[in-house]
Motif scaffolding. Structure first.
Motif, PDB file in Angstrom:
ATOM      1  N   ILE A  39      -7.636   3.668 -11.145  1.00  0.00           N
ATOM      2  CA  ILE A  39      -6.467   3.935 -11.486  1.00  0.00           C
ATOM      3  C   ILE A  39      -5.558   2.639 -11.043  1.00  0.00           C
ATOM      4  O   ILE A  39      -4.861   1.970 -11.305  1.00  0.00           O
ATOM      5  CB  ILE A  39      -5.995   5.001 -10.465  1.00  0.00           C
ATOM      6  N   ARG A  40      -6.328   2.192  -9.973  1.00  0.00           N
ATOM      7  CA  ARG A  40      -5.496   1.092  -9.126  1.00  0.00           C
ATOM      8  C   ARG A  40      -5.757  -0.214  -9.927  1.00  0.00           C
ATOM      9  O   ARG A  40      -4.771  -1.116 -10.205  1.00  0.00           O
ATOM     10  CB  ARG A  40      -6.294   0.796  -7.814  1.00  0.00           C
ATOM     11  N   LEU A  41      -6.938  -0.469 -10.636  1.00  0.00           N
ATOM     12  CA  LEU A  41      -7.147  -1.502 -11.429  1.00  0.00           C
ATOM     13  C   LEU A  41      -6.136  -1.575 -12.532  1.00  0.00           C
ATOM     14  O   LEU A  41      -5.542  -2.433 -13.142  1.00  0.00           O
ATOM     15  CB  LEU A  41      -8.617  -1.422 -11.858  1.00  0.00           C
ATOM     16  N   ILE A  42      -6.102  -0.143 -13.165  1.00  0.00           N
ATOM     17  CA  ILE A  42      -4.973   0.003 -14.268  1.00  0.00           C
ATOM     18  C   ILE A  42      -3.469  -0.508 -13.898  1.00  0.00           C
ATOM     19  O   ILE A  42      -2.659  -1.082 -14.636  1.00  0.00           O
ATOM     20  CB  ILE A  42      -4.844   1.448 -14.881  1.00  0.00           C
ATOM     21  N   LEU A 157      -2.434  -1.442   8.226  1.00  0.00           N
ATOM     22  CA  LEU A 157      -2.735  -2.633   7.843  1.00  0.00           C
ATOM     23  C   LEU A 157      -2.229  -2.852   6.638  1.00  0.00           C
ATOM     24  O   LEU A 157      -1.752  -4.234   6.422  1.00  0.00           O
ATOM     25  CB  LEU A 157      -4.261  -2.575   8.058  1.00  0.00           C
ATOM     26  N   GLN A 158      -2.254  -2.154   5.580  1.00  0.00           N
ATOM     27  CA  GLN A 158      -1.501  -2.500   4.316  1.00  0.00           C
ATOM     28  C   GLN A 158      -0.160  -2.861   4.237  1.00  0.00           C
ATOM     29  O   GLN A 158       0.454  -3.657   3.842  1.00  0.00           O
ATOM     30  CB  GLN A 158      -1.960  -1.343   3.476  1.00  0.00           C
ATOM     31  N   GLY A 203      -7.671   3.714  -1.701  1.00  0.00           N
ATOM     32  CA  GLY A 203      -6.538   3.097  -2.457  1.00  0.00           C
ATOM     33  C   GLY A 203      -5.772   2.070  -1.188  1.00  0.00           C
ATOM     34  O   GLY A 203      -5.295   1.182  -1.908  1.00  0.00           O
ATOM     35  N   GLY A 204      -5.971   2.631  -0.107  1.00  0.00           N
ATOM     36  CA  GLY A 204      -5.226   1.600   0.753  1.00  0.00           C
ATOM     37  C   GLY A 204      -5.992   0.272   1.007  1.00  0.00           C
ATOM     38  O   GLY A 204      -5.206  -0.968   1.112  1.00  0.00           O
ATOM     39  N   LEU A 209      -6.164  -5.671  -0.663  1.00  0.00           N
ATOM     40  CA  LEU A 209      -7.126  -6.940  -1.305  1.00  0.00           C
ATOM     41  C   LEU A 209      -5.853  -7.222  -2.260  1.00  0.00           C
ATOM     42  O   LEU A 209      -5.835  -8.439  -2.648  1.00  0.00           O
ATOM     43  CB  LEU A 209      -8.217  -6.419  -2.005  1.00  0.00           C
ATOM     44  N   GLN A 210      -5.057  -6.278  -2.959  1.00  0.00           N
ATOM     45  CA  GLN A 210      -4.049  -6.666  -3.964  1.00  0.00           C
ATOM     46  C   GLN A 210      -3.130  -7.393  -3.471  1.00  0.00           C
ATOM     47  O   GLN A 210      -2.371  -8.609  -4.133  1.00  0.00           O
ATOM     48  CB  GLN A 210      -3.518  -5.400  -4.516  1.00  0.00           C
ATOM     49  N   SER A 211      -2.441  -7.138  -2.170  1.00  0.00           N
ATOM     50  CA  SER A 211      -1.783  -8.020  -1.508  1.00  0.00           C
ATOM     51  C   SER A 211      -2.000  -9.434  -1.329  1.00  0.00           C
ATOM     52  O   SER A 211      -1.227 -10.308  -1.476  1.00  0.00           O
ATOM     53  CB  SER A 211      -1.185  -7.261  -0.341  1.00  0.00           C
ATOM     54  N   LEU A 212      -3.348  -9.376  -0.810  1.00  0.00           N
ATOM     55  CA  LEU A 212      -3.907 -10.748  -0.651  1.00  0.00           C
ATOM     56  C   LEU A 212      -4.145 -11.517  -1.962  1.00  0.00           C
ATOM     57  O   LEU A 212      -3.703 -12.880  -1.839  1.00  0.00           O
ATOM     58  CB  LEU A 212      -5.239 -10.590   0.139  1.00  0.00           C
TER      59      LEU A 212
END
Length: 232
Positions: A39-42, A157-158, A203-204, A209-212
């Motif tokens: 889901i997160r990759l989509i 942390l996110q 998900g968090g 990793l997405q933010s980085l």
């Protein structure tokens, strides 16, 4: 819950969780982790676009900040209402000149992903088969203090990582929500099946990793913008 939401999202997610679990010999924990990542990759391209817009906004705000601070100082200093209105118009003109919309907070990605994430949430919560299985050290159907604490820590942390990509003004606006989110997750998870904080934890971590990734992709060109503006 509407029949459309139940049929289109919740039921399909329930079937997906059970289908993936069959591939892993009935391991619903691994199924939840894998489906969360899918889901997160989509959603990743949409979220990266949001990060790009946030970075561009941050760079523009840094350029106009000296002029903006000067106008804001004059607004606070003057007691004349007409002068204040004029200065406010000057401030809006400054925003327009640099293509900045201070009211833009990037809500569209959140609005798009909320129904998807809620459907996944109810699919986990409503499955009796998931509740009867264990994963790692905890039962998926019972609350667990350690996975709950981990979910809260990961989302805190996110929040801290995501703040590096927004302006100081937006940081102040988002501070309360950023701190409230992990607290609400912890409070809710105390009485929820451990499958839910597992989903939030995975998900968090992905969001961190997405933010980085967004920071690496879009802040690498941060020093180029002032040069272009000076030449204009």
């Amino acid at each position: 819950m509407s029949n459309f939401f139940q049929t289109v999202l919740v039921n399909n997610f329930t079937n997906a969780i059970h289908g993936i679990a069959m591939v892993f010999n009935g391991n619903f924990g691994l199924s939840i982790i894998l489906l969360t990542l899918i889901i997160r990759l989509i959603l990743l391209p949409l979220m990266l676009k949001q990060y790009k817009n946030q970075q561009q906004m941050k760079e523009k705000m840094e350029i106009l900040k000296p002029e903006l601070d000067e106008i804001q100082a004059k607004i606070k200093k003057t007691k004349d209402s007409k002068e204040q209105q004029k200065l406010q118009q000057d401030m809006f003109g400054l925003y327009k000149k640099h293509g900045v919309n201070p009211l833009s907070v990037g809500c569209l990605p959140m609005l798009i992903q909320m129904p998807i994430l809620m459907g996944f949430y109810y699919a986990i919560k409503g499955s009796e088969e998931i509740a009867s299985h264990s994963f790692l050290w905890f039962s998926l159907g019972e609350s667990d203090i350690w996975i709950t604490a981990l979910a809260g820590l990961v989302y805190y942390l996110q929040y801290k990582v995501s703040m590096s990509n927004v302006t100081r003004e937006q940081q102040q606006q988002m501070k309360m929500m950023g701190l409230l989110s992990p607290i609400m997750i912890v409070m809710f998870s105390f009485s929820a099946p451990a499958a839910l904080p597992l989903y939030w934890t995975v998900g968090g971590i992905f969001l961190i990793l997405q933010s980085l990734l967004g920071k690496w992709l879009y802040q690498s060109n941060a020093t180029l913008l002032p040069t272009k503006v000076e030449k204009a």
